[in-house]
Design a protein around this motif. Structure first.
Motif, PDB file in Angstrom:
ATOM      1  N   GLU A  32      39.375  31.306  45.704  1.00 60.61           N
ATOM      2  CA  GLU A  32      38.513  30.602  44.279  1.00 60.61           C
ATOM      3  C   GLU A  32      39.211  30.277  42.893  1.00 60.61           C
ATOM      4  N   VAL A  33      40.382  31.073  42.238  1.00 58.34           N
ATOM      5  CA  VAL A  33      40.951  30.834  41.860  1.00 58.34           C
ATOM      6  C   VAL A  33      41.362  29.656  42.375  1.00 58.34           C
ATOM      7  N   ARG A  36      37.625  40.835  46.937  1.00 49.62           N
ATOM      8  CA  ARG A  36      37.360  40.706  45.847  1.00 49.62           C
ATOM      9  C   ARG A  36      38.038  42.121  45.030  1.00 49.62           C
ATOM     10  N   ARG A  66      43.969  33.744  32.030  1.00 48.61           N
ATOM     11  CA  ARG A  66      42.735  33.752  32.554  1.00 48.61           C
ATOM     12  C   ARG A  66      42.543  34.080  33.895  1.00 48.61           C
ATOM     13  N   ALA A  72      36.501  37.024  40.781  1.00 53.90           N
ATOM     14  CA  ALA A  72      36.582  36.073  41.552  1.00 53.90           C
ATOM     15  C   ALA A  72      37.975  35.702  42.872  1.00 53.90           C
ATOM     16  N   GLU A  76      41.557  37.611  34.592  1.00 50.77           N
ATOM     17  CA  GLU A  76      40.247  37.713  34.068  1.00 50.77           C
ATOM     18  C   GLU A  76      39.324  37.520  35.004  1.00 50.77           C
ATOM     19  N   ALA A  77      39.486  36.170  35.390  1.00 48.21           N
ATOM     20  CA  ALA A  77      38.539  35.883  36.902  1.00 48.21           C
ATOM     21  C   ALA A  77      38.900  37.017  37.956  1.00 48.21           C
TER      22      ALA A  77
END
Length: 161
Positions: free
Chosen positions: A95-96, A155, A82, A91, A85-86
């Motif tokens: 943010e993560v 990003r 996950r 992300a 993926e983020a």
């Protein structure tokens, strides 16, 4: 998974972690856990409760423990994928990290450890001559590790915002 598989799952008596098939969807875990947990919560109702309710027993408590542990492990196994993926979907590490309530460096470490485990899985499958090896190929492993080099607010290239 098939309807038959779900029916078999619904009929399965869970008392130990080993009773739970490895590929059981998390939603099915939650469904079965809720049934056992509801009966256990009914134990707190007065003995002369106005409505007829099913009360929990030791089997319900054991099932709830095993199912909760299985869900915890399931969620833990998916953390790395996950995070990957983020980041791949746009992300930032900040943010993560906020989603995990850790530092960006801790989030990167989580991804690195997951990627290394997936690389090892792939290597073992290739050494075992499996037709469709799981895990991360060396190229994919390198691409995932490259994500850990992004700045805290940067990003992934080509990712949507």
């Amino acid at each position: 998974m098939s309807t038959d598989a779900h029916e078999a799952w619904q009929a399965l008596q869970v008392r130990r972690l080993d009773d739970i098939p490895a590929a059981t969807p998390l939603a099915w875990h939650v469904e079965k856990f809720t049934e056992h947990n509801d009966r256990l919560m009914n134990n707190a109702l007065p003995a002369d409760f106005k409505y007829d309710v099913q009360r929990g027993d030791a089997g319900d408590a054991l099932a709830a423990i095993a199912l909760r542990e299985s869900m915890r492990r399931h969620v833990e196994r998916e953390r790395g994928i996950r995070v990957r993926e983020a980041i791949e979907l746009g992300a930032t590490w900040n943010e993560v990290a906020a989603a995990l309530d850790v530092t960006p460096d801790d989030a990167r470490t989580l991804l690195r450890e997951w990627a290394d485990g997936q690389r090892n899985l792939h290597r073992f499958d290739v050494e075992g001559a499996l037709d469709n090896p799981l895990g991360l190929s060396p190229d994919r492993h390198a691409a995932v590790l490259a994500l850990t080099e992004l700045g805290d607010d940067e990003r992934a290239p080509g990712a949507a915002k």
